[in-house]
Scaffold this motif. Sequence first.
Motif, mmCIF file in Angstrom:
data_model
loop_
_atom_site.group_PDB
_atom_site.id
_atom_site.type_symbol
_atom_site.label_atom_id
_atom_site.label_comp_id
_atom_site.label_asym_id
_atom_site.label_seq_id
_atom_site.Cartn_x
_atom_site.Cartn_y
_atom_site.Cartn_z
ATOM 1 N N ALA A 1 -9.448 -3.452 3.006
ATOM 2 C CA ALA A 1 -8.249 -4.294 3.100
ATOM 3 C C ALA A 1 -7.602 -4.146 4.471
ATOM 4 C CB ALA A 1 -7.255 -3.897 2.006
ATOM 5 N N LEU A 2 -7.600 -2.910 4.967
ATOM 6 C CA LEU A 2 -7.030 -2.663 6.299
ATOM 7 C C LEU A 2 -7.835 -3.402 7.362
ATOM 8 C CD1 LEU A 2 -4.995 -0.970 8.013
ATOM 9 C CD2 LEU A 2 -6.772 0.773 8.170
ATOM 10 N N ASP B 1 -7.111 -7.066 7.259
ATOM 11 C CA ASP B 1 -5.821 -7.362 7.891
ATOM 12 C C ASP B 1 -5.937 -7.353 9.409
ATOM 13 O OD1 ASP B 1 -4.419 -7.820 5.637
ATOM 14 O OD2 ASP B 1 -3.341 -5.912 5.591
ATOM 15 N N ALA C 1 -9.137 0.326 0.125
ATOM 16 C CA ALA C 1 -7.989 0.331 1.040
ATOM 17 C C ALA C 1 -8.457 0.136 2.472
ATOM 18 C CB ALA C 1 -7.214 1.643 0.904
ATOM 19 N N MET D 1 0.808 -1.196 0.000
ATOM 20 C CA MET D 1 0.000 0.000 0.000
ATOM 21 C C MET D 1 0.855 1.265 0.000
ATOM 22 S SD MET D 1 -3.020 -0.959 2.590
ATOM 23 C CE MET D 1 -3.839 -2.519 2.491
#
Lengths: 373, 511
Positions: free
Chosen positions: B235-236, B239, B232, A1
Amino acid sequence: MYGGEKDKNMLRGDVVARVLVALAVVVALLAVIQRNGVSPAVAGTEGTPQDTSAKQTASSAVDLEHEIDDYTPKKNHYNFYLTYKIVHPWWDAVALGMEDAQRQYLEKGVTITYEYLAPEEPSAEDQKQRLLQAAKGPYDAIGVDVADEAAITPVIDELVDGGERVMTFSSSDAAKGCKRIAYVGNTHNYEDGALIAEALCKKLGYKGKVAILVGTEGAPCHEDRARGVQDTIAKYENMEVVDVAYDHDSVNRARELTDGFLSKHKDLAGIVCCNMSNPVGAAHAVVSAHRKVAIVGMDHDREALRYLRDGVIYCLGVQDCYSIGFDTIQTAVKIADGEKPGKLYPEAADEKTTIVYQDDASDMLGMLYGELR
Amino acid sequence: MRRMPSFSTQVIIGALLVIAIVGTTTIWLTSGARSAANDAANKVTEFYLKEFAGRRSQMVSAAIDEEFDRMHRALQIVEPRDLTSQEALRNFLAKVETAYGTSKFAIVDEDDVVYTRYTTYSGRSRYDFLSGGMLQRGEVVSTTELYGANKQVCLAIPVSGLSFMGKNLKACFVQVDIESIVYGLALDSDQNTTFFGLYYGNGENLSELDFGPFAADENLLEAMRGSLDSSAWEALCKDFYDGGQGGIEFSYNGVRQTLYYSSIPDTNWVLTVLVADDLIQGQVRSIGDEMIVRSAIQILVTAAALLLYFGAIIVRTRKTSAAMLAVERQNTKNAGERAQKSERELGEVKQIAYKDALTGAKSKYAYTEEEAVIDEAIVRGGTLNLAVVVCDVNGLKYVNDTRGHAEGDEYIRAAYKLICEVYANSPVFRVGGDEFAVLVRDDDFEHREELLDNLNQRVEKNVELGEVVVAAGMSELEPEDKQLYVAFHRADQRMYSRKAKLKEMGAQARD
């Protein structure tokens, strides 16, 4: 990222951000000014409207910042026995205040040990046995949250007559005339019941059928509140108490009882809840039944506060458990030292109750449970 | 025709071009250096954050394992006498806390009564790990949220084979001071530059400490939602939930941040490290800005120097040009004056050369120049009405010899005067010691014969009177004459003829 956009527009971004922050400050100030101007009335312990913000209401409802007073204990070690009605989160909150006081005494070189125990189910007999057993133990003072004043008051008197230093604490004092040395807790349960009932009556336009949920039969705090509720509703001719039931401090039982209310009284307009488990169970049932029934209740249960935030519960009377626990230990130390009520501590410490509404719920959840606003 | 720009304009344009080239190349180089430095800073940041997160994650994991080890060791040293009374148990718990440095070591009996060094209380409604069979899985890491928004992180292990006051012991646990762990992770938390945090997989803060710009009571994932695009952010979250690790850049409240996260093994915790990009990139940026400022100063100084230099050149050139112009003007003026002087002097010389000093007649030099002019006119084919009269003073030697040279000079002057009186409109040249020539033009030419007769008559009279005698012969310039000399020669011959006649009349001859 990694490797996102470069910050070549950083400077321009900084300028824009500063402008936005400045605008946000202006908007926030306007919002505060507007809010303060139209803040909803919030009842205090006396039930009088207060022109204050929800956050102030939340922070004043529970005082989490305490310091032990300047009294110098006569010993460097104390051992107490403290028992209460039932294992329940409400008394866990009281325990935290006790533990805070214990830590502060320890920092001053005074070691305080104590047992803080209760039965799984409310039982006057269990409490009686605990007290009698404690009288045989190496305790400097004994504290009891009275489960049933009729059953426990004689026991307390017996222990005091036997030389024990006994105090009452938390939500329920013993009966009048009891020989207990002092009481730290809610001294206005009747008024609390009257306040939440009055709020409900007003909400309902002073008409409609109301059911009452109570906690433990014989528990002074619950019974006093129930009386306050009954007396208040009785003032209004268009209001009627159609049912009264005891959940024995069980959320599940409260839900079952409410289910019964709802099926039995199709036109039920409101429910008054006199303890901590009542409003949680009642809200569960009302939501499940998709009924519109106004609920008022007591205490700070997390689920109850969420229902308050979501508008299912109309208001809650929040007691300052933390202060009750903290002051209980301070008072117990003085009682153990043989000090009498008076200048050092009151015979009955009046711990406050604050009525909180929907606007206060988020702040209460944040303050007590760290929930996001 | 297109007009050429002035010298000054050319110089200024040249200077501006040089400045533009220097400035552009400097800015280009500086920008490139800054971009490269930013990239390098990003890579260094990522590297160190990975290292930080990885090592700190291991530290937390090791700290947890150490706590579990301490509890196991504590259970191994408990003796029957420690379980004989409340006081004995509290003494044992105190001994364990002191020996192992645990913050709060507790034992739980089968009724969920919790025994600690100072208190005995029911833990059933307080600790989740005491219910639901969680302890059957062995070691438990559990967090309890307390009234007042406090959190207690507890590490618990099941206990078997021990009893206290007639009840079997069920578990023991320690309360972990999560704040001290987080403080222990931070190298320079007091500098507000690098922040460490411990979060649950759902984004809630494990500690009660702020994490950089995020307040302690904020859910990190929720707080970052607005700073990331949806993919994003998802995805964070994944995780965090799945115990992954990674890094992400984002902007929060206008400040660039870099977050790196790493799960803690055997927990649902996530260790987070946050660096404000201003820390590194701000340094890089400040260096870049400093470079740009220095470059700008360099450009300005260079520009100023060039402008001064070229300005000086312009001024100096102008001054030099003006000076040269002045000198030139002066030279021109001087040359004019010199020319005038020379001309004047030449005139004076010419006057001297053209004029006979004795008589005042035109000189032999003047006659020669006039002869050249006439010869050139003859060559060009012009028809000239011109006659030459050649005169010779008779008896001059005699006068000189008998009356001296002064008288001889006076005798010559008298001859000249006589000729001039006759040829008043024609130039008279003294072409020899006693010889004169007259160039007769215009009216005199028209009356040439009369004039010659007049002269001869007066001479003849003088012969009688004994005064000055002049023998004269005249000749016209004939068309066939190629030179004046030819006519002069004829006139000279005729003069000698006349001279002979005059001798006959009694005039004094040379000899």
